[in-house]
Design a protein around this motif. Structure first.
Motif, PDB file in Angstrom:
ATOM      1  N   VAL A   1     -14.901   3.859  16.353  1.00 24.75           N
ATOM      2  CA  VAL A   1     -13.649   3.647  17.077  1.00 24.75           C
ATOM      3  C   VAL A   1     -13.383   2.167  17.251  1.00 24.75           C
ATOM      4  O   VAL A   1     -12.276   1.672  17.051  1.00 24.75           O
ATOM      5  N   GLN A   2     -14.414   1.411  17.628  1.00 23.23           N
ATOM      6  CA  GLN A   2     -14.238  -0.024  17.820  1.00 23.23           C
ATOM      7  C   GLN A   2     -13.859  -0.705  16.516  1.00 23.23           C
ATOM      8  O   GLN A   2     -13.022  -1.595  16.474  1.00 23.23           O
ATOM      9  N   GLU A   3     -14.501  -0.253  15.441  1.00 26.20           N
ATOM     10  CA  GLU A   3     -14.194  -0.864  14.152  1.00 26.20           C
ATOM     11  C   GLU A   3     -12.785  -0.496  13.713  1.00 26.20           C
ATOM     12  O   GLU A   3     -12.038  -1.324  13.210  1.00 26.20           O
ATOM     13  N   ALA A   4     -12.398   0.758  13.951  1.00 26.34           N
ATOM     14  CA  ALA A   4     -11.084   1.215  13.517  1.00 26.34           C
ATOM     15  C   ALA A   4      -9.974   0.559  14.316  1.00 26.34           C
ATOM     16  O   ALA A   4      -8.890   0.294  13.806  1.00 26.34           O
ATOM     17  N   SER A   5     -10.221   0.279  15.586  1.00 22.33           N
ATOM     18  CA  SER A   5      -9.182  -0.318  16.411  1.00 22.33           C
ATOM     19  C   SER A   5      -8.784  -1.689  15.914  1.00 22.33           C
ATOM     20  O   SER A   5      -7.647  -2.107  16.053  1.00 22.33           O
TER      21      SER A   5
ATOM     22  N   PHE B   1      -8.157  22.107   7.836  1.00 24.04           N
ATOM     23  CA  PHE B   1      -7.378  21.204   8.686  1.00 24.04           C
ATOM     24  C   PHE B   1      -6.467  20.383   7.782  1.00 24.04           C
ATOM     25  O   PHE B   1      -6.707  20.244   6.573  1.00 24.04           O
ATOM     26  N   ASP B   2      -5.388  19.869   8.359  1.00 21.88           N
ATOM     27  CA  ASP B   2      -4.465  18.993   7.637  1.00 21.88           C
ATOM     28  C   ASP B   2      -5.006  17.564   7.677  1.00 21.88           C
ATOM     29  O   ASP B   2      -5.575  17.130   8.690  1.00 21.88           O
ATOM     30  N   TYR B   3      -4.787  16.823   6.585  1.00 22.81           N
ATOM     31  CA  TYR B   3      -5.284  15.446   6.551  1.00 22.81           C
ATOM     32  C   TYR B   3      -4.230  14.534   5.931  1.00 22.81           C
ATOM     33  O   TYR B   3      -3.748  14.782   4.816  1.00 22.81           O
TER      34      TYR B   3
ATOM     35  N   ASP C   1      -5.138   7.777   9.327  1.00 25.31           N
ATOM     36  CA  ASP C   1      -6.577   7.756   9.586  1.00 25.31           C
ATOM     37  C   ASP C   1      -7.072   6.311   9.658  1.00 25.31           C
ATOM     38  O   ASP C   1      -7.189   5.630   8.627  1.00 25.31           O
ATOM     39  N   PRO C   2      -7.369   5.798  10.841  1.00 31.51           N
ATOM     40  CA  PRO C   2      -7.848   4.413  10.953  1.00 31.51           C
ATOM     41  C   PRO C   2      -9.267   4.224  10.444  1.00 31.51           C
ATOM     42  O   PRO C   2      -9.708   3.093  10.238  1.00 31.51           O
ATOM     43  N   PHE C   3     -10.005   5.327  10.227  1.00 31.01           N
ATOM     44  CA  PHE C   3     -11.380   5.205   9.758  1.00 31.01           C
ATOM     45  C   PHE C   3     -11.471   5.076   8.235  1.00 31.01           C
ATOM     46  O   PHE C   3     -12.514   4.688   7.708  1.00 31.01           O
ATOM     47  N   LEU C   4     -10.426   5.439   7.515  1.00 30.29           N
ATOM     48  CA  LEU C   4     -10.460   5.462   6.054  1.00 30.29           C
ATOM     49  C   LEU C   4     -10.786   4.079   5.505  1.00 30.29           C
ATOM     50  O   LEU C   4     -10.088   3.117   5.790  1.00 30.29           O
TER      51      LEU C   4
END
Length: 624
Positions: free
Chosen positions: A10-14, A306-308, A313-316
């Motif tokens: 989360v920190q990295e994605a933010s 699930f839909d993607y 997606d901030p983690f991609l």
């Protein structure tokens, strides 16, 4: 542990919502802003010096290839001492004698070379048995009979070579010759398309790799910045890099086609490679990581639950390679080397999608869904503390504990492994029609039964009530005692069951199996809560969801049938259908919107008939 792991993401994605960690070197996409590191001049001087040394070394190797030392081989030495060997004499007898002498001398030279090689090999051998074997071979080569036989063989071989034509004798042979030439050309061209030179320089291994980048075949690699270095971060399936096997994750790219990459950020590398075509020459420092032994990965086929959307997606790690999909899509996973980000194709897109796309790995998706649920639970708990009265605290705590239990990984639907299955002609899959009341699924079942009763049938239910005069056991119902019903219910033998006017009713798996064994198609109208039990059996059901149309169209259809529903009843049907699709849609194999009864019936028949002609994706666990 999960929370700490996900918090790191989360920190990295933010900080990277618009700036991902990797960049596909030859895929179009939006520009990403990465930190640019300072240039290292000392390292660049070392590279330039290495290039000069490498150029000199190649020139020396090239000159050495054309200089043949006649003393390097005993055979060459003896041939150089006898320059007239093989030169034609004016007369036929002279030619024949020269040929015989040449063959005899060459055979002797070859045998001498072979004997010397065997003596050297015998000297290197350590065990007595191997030395004894070498001694026996040398004794055989020294025998006069063997020498004469080998001389005859050499003479025949040379004569066969001399009489061989230097051009095809027939048109068919000419075509074969052209085909062989083209195959040889393609083989050599393929080798030139991907070459690798490994050289030691100042105690460090440096690779020089050449790849062919075509317009229709992307390079298929992502790069990342590591300080002022450009490093291969990922090799994507389907690209030229993956096919050649010459680029590896962790390789540092020093330059491409003589252009230095040191100090450049990945956006500059992307722009550079977008402009390049043809042969690309990479100067690399190989990765120091220990490469696992190569193994052939099998393709895993999964259904997404699930839909993607990659853009959300901030983690991609690489936005250009993200693969979008919807719930129910079949995905072909071809690489799980990165457990967090699998490489996959969407079913049907293989021809239009040269490179594999990135999708969340199962474990990673479960972790962040767990985190999402945990955060939702905490938010609800916080709201409860602010707004709930004290008399509702006990009730609130109970609901919170239930939500916590649901965060178990087994409850989080991500992917299910699938396989293709073609139903046997004598064992038809049961058809389960699912839908809210007044959606028309009961009417569709009755219509199938009335038109083709020899093809379709319903399972005979069980009941604890007493039989009536016209009823026969096993025809209308299986009449059983209440203790017997309870025993079968506890053993999981009923797909669905319920109580009506103090009597128990239920549909058993044995009743469905009886219809299947008779060669007919069993039609079921079930409640959604029965789907999990049905799927866990070995009946292999085909589930069709009958969805209602719009509220106005539904009112018209019901009015045609003589029913005048209230507006709130119509709204309830629509909302119930939406709820069923939201919670159980991953169990549906097909959906029919009942806009018109005749059209819905023909579509239902088409789907059922398709099971006889086309294989269908089913859970792999059904076939084990």
């Amino acid at each position: 542990m999960i929370m700490s792991h996900m918090n790191g993401y989360v920190q990295e994605a933010s900080g990277q919502a618009k700036s991902h960690r990797e960049r596909a070197v030859d895929c179009p996409g939006e520009e990403l802003c990465l930190v640019k590191s300072p240039h290292c001049s000392a390292h660049m001087e070392r590279i330039q010096h290495y290039q000069e040394e490498l150029k000199k070394k190649r020139e020396e190797d090239s000159r050495g290839k054309h200089d043949i030392d006649p003393n390097a081989s005993l055979r060459l030495k003896k041939l150089s001492q006898n320059p007239k060997v093989g030169i034609d004499n004016p007369t036929f007898e002279g030619k024949e004698k020269a040929t015989k002498d040449s063959c005899s001398q060459e055979a002797v030279v070859e045998l001498v070379d072979l004997l010397q090689a065997l003596k050297w090999a015998q000297h290197c051998l350590t065990d007595a048995q191997s030395q004894q074997d070498a001694e026996l071979i040398m004794q055989l080569l020294a025998k006069e009979d063997f020498k004469n036989a080998y001389t005859i063989y050499s003479a025949v071989s040379q004569q066969m070579t001399r009489v061989s034509p230097n051009s095809p004798l027939t048109a068919q042979a000419k075509d074969l010759c052209q085909e062989a030439l083209m195959q040889a050309h393609d083989s050599v061209a393929g080798q030139e398309m991907s070459e690798e030179d490994v050289v030691e320089y100042h105690g460090e291994t440096v690779k020089l790799v050449r790849l062919e980048k075509a317009r229709d075949t992307p390079l298929g690699a992502t790069v990342r910045n590591d300080m002022d270095s450009v490093v291969v971060s990922r090799v994507v399936k389907g690209g030229a890099a993956e096919r050649s096997g010459l680029l590896s994750e962790g390789d540092e790219i020093l330059e491409i086609n003589g252009i230095s990459l040191r100090g450049k950020h990945v956006n500059e590398v992307h722009d550079l490679l977008q402009q390049m075509q043809g042969t690309l020459t990479f100067l690399l420092i190989p990765s120091s990581q220990i490469k696992p032994a190569p193994h052939r990965q099998t393709v895993m086929h999964v259904r997404a639950y699930f839909d993607y959307d990659p853009s959300d997606d901030p983690f991609l790690p690489c936005r250009e390679l993200g693969l979008s999909f919807q719930k129910g899509d079949i995905l072909h996973v071809i690489s799980q080397d990165d457990p967090s980000w699998w490489q996959a194709y969407r079913d049907g897109d293989e021809d239009n999608q040269p490179l594999a796309g990135l999708i969340p790995g199962k474990s990673f998706q479960q972790q962040r869904e767990t985190l999402k649920r945990t955060m939702t639970d905490r938010s609800r708990e916080h709201q409860g503390k602010l707004w709930y009265a004290k008399k509702n605290i006990k009730k609130r705590k109970k609901s919170t504990s239930t939500l916590s239990r649901n965060t178990d990984y087994d409850d989080i639907l991500t992917y299910e492994e699938m396989s293709l299955y073609h139903q046997p002609a004598n064992r038809k899959r049961p058809i389960a029609l699912i839908g809210p009341t007044k959606s028309g699924h009961d009417e569709l079942r009755r219509r199938l039964l009335s038109i083709e009763p020899e093809k379709f049938a319903v399972a005979v239910p069980h009941t604890t009530r007493n039989s009536r005069i016209h009823e026969r056991n096993g025809r209308e119902y299986h009449f059983v005692s209440r203790p017997a019903f309870d025993t079968d219910l506890a053993a999981g033998k009923f797909i669905e069951s319920g109580e009506y006017e103090k009597n128990l009713y239920g549909t058993s798996t044995d009743s469905v199996r009886h219809i299947i064994n008779s060669g007919r198609i069993c039609l079921l109208c079930l409640h959604t809560r029965s789907l999990q039990i049905l799927r866990s059996s070995n009946l292999k059901p085909y589930v069709i969801f009958i969805a209602p149309p719009s509220q106005e169209r539904l009112r018209t259809l019901l009015a045609t049938g003589g029913t005048t529903p209230k507006p709130e009843e119509l709204k309830e049907v629509i909302e119930k259908a939406r709820e069923m699709e939201q919670n159980f849609g991953h169990f549906f194999d097909a959906t029919i919107v009942n806009m018109d009864p005749d059209q819905a019936f023909h579509e239902l028949r088409r789907l059922i008939d398709k099971l006889d002609t086309e294989p269908q994706w089913v859970p792999t666990s059904w076939l084990c």
